[in-house]
Write an enzyme that holds these catalytic residues in place. Sequence first.
Site, PDB file in Angstrom:
ATOM      1  CG  HIS A 273     -19.705 -17.848 -31.142  1.00  0.00           C
ATOM      2  ND1 HIS A 273     -18.558 -18.412 -31.658  1.00  0.00           N
ATOM      3  CD2 HIS A 273     -19.417 -17.525 -29.867  1.00  0.00           C
ATOM      4  CE1 HIS A 273     -17.611 -18.434 -30.735  1.00  0.00           C
ATOM      5  NE2 HIS A 273     -18.111 -17.901 -29.624  1.00  0.00           N
ATOM      6  CG  HIS A 383     -14.813 -13.845 -30.605  1.00  0.00           C
ATOM      7  ND1 HIS A 383     -13.980 -14.943 -30.593  1.00  0.00           N
ATOM      8  CD2 HIS A 383     -15.953 -14.236 -29.977  1.00  0.00           C
ATOM      9  CE1 HIS A 383     -14.590 -15.932 -29.974  1.00  0.00           C
ATOM     10  NE2 HIS A 383     -15.798 -15.524 -29.598  1.00  0.00           N
ATOM     11  CG  HIS A 461     -20.277 -14.344 -25.153  1.00  0.00           C
ATOM     12  ND1 HIS A 461     -19.121 -13.861 -24.601  1.00  0.00           N
ATOM     13  CD2 HIS A 461     -19.904 -15.327 -26.006  1.00  0.00           C
ATOM     14  CE1 HIS A 461     -18.084 -14.522 -25.101  1.00  0.00           C
ATOM     15  NE2 HIS A 461     -18.527 -15.418 -25.951  1.00  0.00           N
TER      16      HIS A 461
END
Length: 607
Positions: A273, A383, A461
């Site tokens: 990521h 996450h 995100h």
Amino acid sequence: MQFQKTAFALCAAGLLSLPGLVAASGGPSGPAVTFAVQGNIGEVIVNPYKLAPLTAIIRNGGYELQDVEVRIVPKQNGQEIKYKVSKRQLKNNAGIPIFGLYPDYLNTVEVKYTRLFNGKAEKFSESYQFYAPPVFTLSNGMPAQKGTMFQTEVIKVDPQFKNRLYLVDNQLSPISPHGARFTWNNPSGGALEWAFNSQVGIIDTSGDLRWYLLNGIINDPADPWTSGFMMGFQQTNDGALTWGFGQRYVKYDLMGREIFNRRLPESYSDYSHAFDNAQNGHSFLRVASSDYRRPDGKRVHTVRDVIVEIDQNGGVVDDFRLFDILDPYRSNVVQAMDQGAVCLNIDESKSGQTLSAEDLAKMDANGQFGDIAGTGPGRNWAHVNSVDYDPTDDAIIISSRHQGIVKIGRDKKVQWILASPEGWKKGWAEKVLTPVDHNGKPIKCENSKCEGSFDWSWTQHTAWRIDSKSNKDVLYLSVFDNGDARGMEQPPLPDMKYSRAVIYKIDQNKMTVEQIWEVGKELGHPYFSPVTGLTKYMEDTDTMMVYWSTAGLGASPEKKGNKLGRLNPHICEYKWGETTPVVDIVLWDTFGYQAFPINLEKAFTLN
């Protein structure tokens, strides 16, 4: 060598004529050899570093070159690529770097340069022709794959953006069957098996592919140390690209030349990521702990919950262990999420299902660890999918998909939290920002829902500071709000879900947040991207770049198979403050992750 000797002899005798064949005598060090050249310098090498097949080098032929310009002649109605080449790039590549060839095509490349030899400077303008092969990427073995790279459809490009180039980082689903065989077992858990195949390319505004990464050269899904989905691409100030995958983080330039390719330091594992090249000269990588002893005595690989700061030489400077900084047992969002789309772990059989407190308790009772939505270290409780450095106070801003957006100081203390206040215990609850309107008046919020147009981001995100518009007191933040679990619940109908690109203005002294721009709510479910995505400010054009990366993924089953039910990520740019795109390019039948403009001046012109 026999053919070369013969060809040289026949050419010298005038008995053999081959287009572009030029002889170079060897001298005392060896026999004469023949190379194919077209101009007044050296040979052409296509894909010189084995990693970028749509690049080439016109070698300098032993001459000193300067004042170099390159133009890739476009196809009919195609986009011209044109750039100057710096002295640094001429030296790095021993010749003229060529970027932006068309695949499976006889390309025409025009170059201008000054050649220095024996005190004489000669100017040349030449045209070269050379073929670049078709695109080669992996097959995923599924009938839905229709080609080796994503298909594009250009909806709109305003004239001032016609020279844009976009790097696209997509996923070739499903998970590699090689990489999926690997799991950490000493200690247990982690995200090692999370090994998707990567599709990385650069497209122009005509929708043509002009560069792609032959990632199999450095990314082997059958090797646990080089496996992993390539993520976190960022173009650095010197024009090169940084990114990571699995247990590695790397830097290569656009020609495919390796600058570094390193394994993570031993204390860390499972990069994905986020890779931020910070203003302090260091890099911040989203990783996990490779060996963490929980309070209950169990040892685990953690999952997506550590930020490591690394210097230019690969040394560890600091780390941010989020299980020590945040509450890893806050479960509100984790319980409300659609279990059919937990990041890239897509499982349509679980669509619409959520987790209960009993489900979470069973994980602890059964000692179940790994890349699974849950609470506590050793599971996917945080996450983190982006990290951004704030140079004004030496802090970082993280996007935690399963918790919220959080700013953390060098002292490892939380400065503020941009998220619903539900579920935050004492010590964190006081750090939750207060929503206000444009007059600074608090907005009434209850049960994770607010009056007016304000909303928090949900399973978001990317949360990036807009540097040029921010200062130490007021911070502008761009966020891609995916929208799952909006309001801490699943809506009555799946088609009610939507995603947003949003900008927040945060007063860090008053601990307030104002929503100043959004786009997406009015677009509705067709643009809903349940996972991945990007919202980022573009300084050069004063625009917001938005990648609706998985639009179409949440389509209702009855829509599968028609145009509305297909995956159709959108690359869009919006002028500051506007909600009508100036660029809109669709990528059909591909699972998107991120996309952003590439700057060729950084890559080839600047010294």
